[in-house]
Write a protein that holds these residues in place. Sequence first.
Motif, mmCIF file in Angstrom:
data_model
loop_
_atom_site.group_PDB
_atom_site.id
_atom_site.type_symbol
_atom_site.label_atom_id
_atom_site.label_comp_id
_atom_site.label_asym_id
_atom_site.label_seq_id
_atom_site.Cartn_x
_atom_site.Cartn_y
_atom_site.Cartn_z
ATOM 1 N N PRO A 104 9.772 -3.519 -39.253
ATOM 2 C CA PRO A 104 10.822 -3.727 -38.251
ATOM 3 C C PRO A 104 12.187 -3.338 -38.807
ATOM 4 O O PRO A 104 12.413 -3.397 -40.013
ATOM 5 N N PHE A 105 13.110 -2.944 -37.918
ATOM 6 C CA PHE A 105 14.380 -2.381 -38.342
ATOM 7 C C PHE A 105 15.341 -3.446 -38.868
ATOM 8 O O PHE A 105 15.342 -4.587 -38.413
ATOM 9 N N ASN A 106 16.145 -3.010 -39.827
ATOM 10 C CA ASN A 106 17.220 -3.833 -40.365
ATOM 11 C C ASN A 106 18.531 -3.110 -40.064
ATOM 12 O O ASN A 106 18.694 -1.941 -40.425
ATOM 13 N N PHE A 107 19.467 -3.785 -39.392
ATOM 14 C CA PHE A 107 20.681 -3.113 -38.931
ATOM 15 C C PHE A 107 21.464 -2.481 -40.082
ATOM 16 O O PHE A 107 21.974 -1.363 -39.962
ATOM 17 N N SER A 108 21.565 -3.190 -41.208
ATOM 18 C CA SER A 108 22.329 -2.641 -42.329
ATOM 19 C C SER A 108 21.694 -1.355 -42.843
ATOM 20 O O SER A 108 22.397 -0.426 -43.266
ATOM 21 N N ASP A 109 20.346 -1.269 -42.805
ATOM 22 C CA ASP A 109 19.663 -0.035 -43.218
ATOM 23 C C ASP A 109 19.992 1.110 -42.264
ATOM 24 O O ASP A 109 20.266 2.239 -42.689
ATOM 25 N N ILE A 110 19.957 0.822 -40.953
ATOM 26 C CA ILE A 110 20.263 1.849 -39.945
ATOM 27 C C ILE A 110 21.684 2.366 -40.142
ATOM 28 O O ILE A 110 21.937 3.580 -40.146
ATOM 29 N N LYS A 111 22.619 1.441 -40.312
ATOM 30 C CA LYS A 111 24.031 1.816 -40.470
ATOM 31 C C LYS A 111 24.222 2.675 -41.718
ATOM 32 O O LYS A 111 24.913 3.703 -41.692
ATOM 33 N N TYR A 112 23.588 2.251 -42.811
ATOM 34 C CA TYR A 112 23.725 2.998 -44.059
ATOM 35 C C TYR A 112 23.160 4.411 -43.916
ATOM 36 O O TYR A 112 23.792 5.396 -44.327
ATOM 37 N N VAL A 113 21.963 4.526 -43.345
ATOM 38 C CA VAL A 113 21.319 5.836 -43.205
ATOM 39 C C VAL A 113 22.161 6.757 -42.324
ATOM 40 O O VAL A 113 22.355 7.940 -42.638
ATOM 41 N N LEU A 114 22.689 6.232 -41.231
ATOM 42 C CA LEU A 114 23.532 7.044 -40.349
ATOM 43 C C LEU A 114 24.769 7.557 -41.087
ATOM 44 O O LEU A 114 25.128 8.739 -40.977
ATOM 45 N N GLU A 115 25.415 6.668 -41.839
ATOM 46 C CA GLU A 115 26.622 7.072 -42.567
ATOM 47 C C GLU A 115 26.301 8.112 -43.635
ATOM 48 O O GLU A 115 27.023 9.103 -43.793
#
Length: 491
Positions: A104-115
Motif C-alpha cells: 500500500p502507498f505511503n504519501f511521503s514515498d510518493i512525494k519523494y519519488v515525484l520530486e
Amino acid sequence: MRRVLVVDDEDIVRDVLSEMVETAGPYKAETAVDGMDGLDKISGGAYDIVFTDLKMPNLGGIAFMERLRELNPAIPVVVVTAHSHLDTALSAMREGASDFITKPFNFSDIKYVLERVSRERDILKSISDDGDRGKLIKTLNSALYKKLHEINNLFAISLELDELRDNNSVYERLPSMVARLLKARTVILMRAENDSVVADHCIGEVLDFEMPIAGSVFGEVADRRMHRLIQVGERSPIYGTVLKTDFLIIPLLLGEETLGFLCITDKSEIYSFTDDEVNLATTLMHKVSLRLENNALYEVTCSNLINTLETLVLTIEARDSYTKKHSERVTSIALEIAGEVECTTEETDAIRFGGYLHDIGKIGVRDMILLKPSRLTDAEFEEIKKHPVIGDNIVSPLGSFPMERLLIRHHHERFDGKGYPDGLAGEDIPRIARILSVADTYDSMTSTRPYRTGLRHDVAIDEIKRCAGTQFDPEIVRAFIQTPTGQGGGD
C-alpha cells in the motif's frame, strides 16, 4: 503544473494514487485503465511522469514501457508493484523505469519519488538541450547504477525480513539491516513503553536511555507519523550534545499505533543524509511495518489453527480412554530429550506443537480397529500404519508447519530402515522424529491397554536400550536415559 498519468486496472489504486499525486505538489493527475489506454492518452497529449502497474490485462507494465519508449523515450516511468513483486520491479528498472513504489502507498514515498523524478527530468532536459550526448549518457549511467545498487540492497534486506516470522526477531535484526543499508555506525531501535521511549536493540556504543515521549522530538515524530532529520550543528535528542553528523528519526508504525522509533546517525562516509538515503530508510521502515502486521496476523491464524487441531486430538483421545493424555505425555518426554541433545529453537518448537499432533492421523482409522480390546491382526495393523500419512495429509494444506509435518509423518520410522511409511534409515530420519519415536514407544510400553498391563519403568528402559541401533537412534536413547523420565522421575 506537471501532468502525471496513472496507469492501473484497479479503480481504487488509480483513485488513491491520483489523489496523493495532486496533494504532493504542482501536479495534475490523469488516469488510464490499462497499458493500451495509457498509450492512447500519451499519443494524444504530453505527460511529464507516468506511473504504471506491472500486472494488467490487455497490455502489461513491461510491454507498456517498451511501447512507451518508442513513442517518447524521455518520459520517466515509475513502476507500481506489490511488495512480493520486488524482483519484477528490479527487472523493470533494468528495462528503463526511473523508480518504483510499493503497495500500500505511503504519501511521503510518493512525494519523494515525484520530486526526485521531476528533478532528474529537468536535469536531463537541460543536458539534452545543450546537445552534450556524452554528458547525458554518463549522467544516465551513473544514476542507473546508483539506483540499481540501492534496489539490490533493499531487495536483499526485504528477503531477510520475509524470513522473520516473529516480531522479536524483526526488532533484533532491524538495526543491523539499516546499518548495512545506510553505512551508519550507530542505529538504535527505541521502543515506546508507558509513554516513554527506551533504548532496545542497537548497533554501536549506546548508553542506557529513557525519555518521556510527550514534549520531546519523539512526540513530534509520533504525532506527524513522519520522519524527522536533525542536522549537523543541532542538538542530539539523546545526548544533548552538538551533532557532528545528521541524526535521522523514523517512526515504527503498526496501523494507528506508534511502536517505537529508529534512530540513525554516525555515517561512515559523509556527515549528512542524502534525500535518496532518507527515502531508502523510510521505505524500509514501511516494509518493516508491513512485516510486523503480517506476523501479528500470522500468529492469530496459527493460534486458531492450533486450537482447531488440538480439538481434533482431544476428539481422538476421547474415543479411546486408554490413550487419554498420551500425546501430552509424549510431547513432554520428547522435550526433555530435546533439551539433552541441544535441539535448536526451531526443532524444539516443532516438537512442542507436532508432538501433540503426532497421532492426529488416527482420526481416519475406524473405531473397530482403533478401539479393539485385543491384539490387531496383520490386516488391521496395516490400516493402523496409515495414520502417519493421514496425519501429514491433514496438516499439509495448512502450509505453515513443514517441520511438524516431518515429525508427524516419520515418527514410526526405524533407525535400521524397517519402519513406516517411507522406510527411512539412520540420519535420513529427521532428528525430531527420532526423538519422538523413543518418547512415543516409552509411553506406549508403560501405559496399560485392555489386552495388557503397562510395563514397569525399568523393564521399558531395558527394552529401549536393547533396541538402540535397530529401532532407535543410539544417541537419542543415551540422551533419553539421562532425562528425568529416563531416570525414573516420570513415574
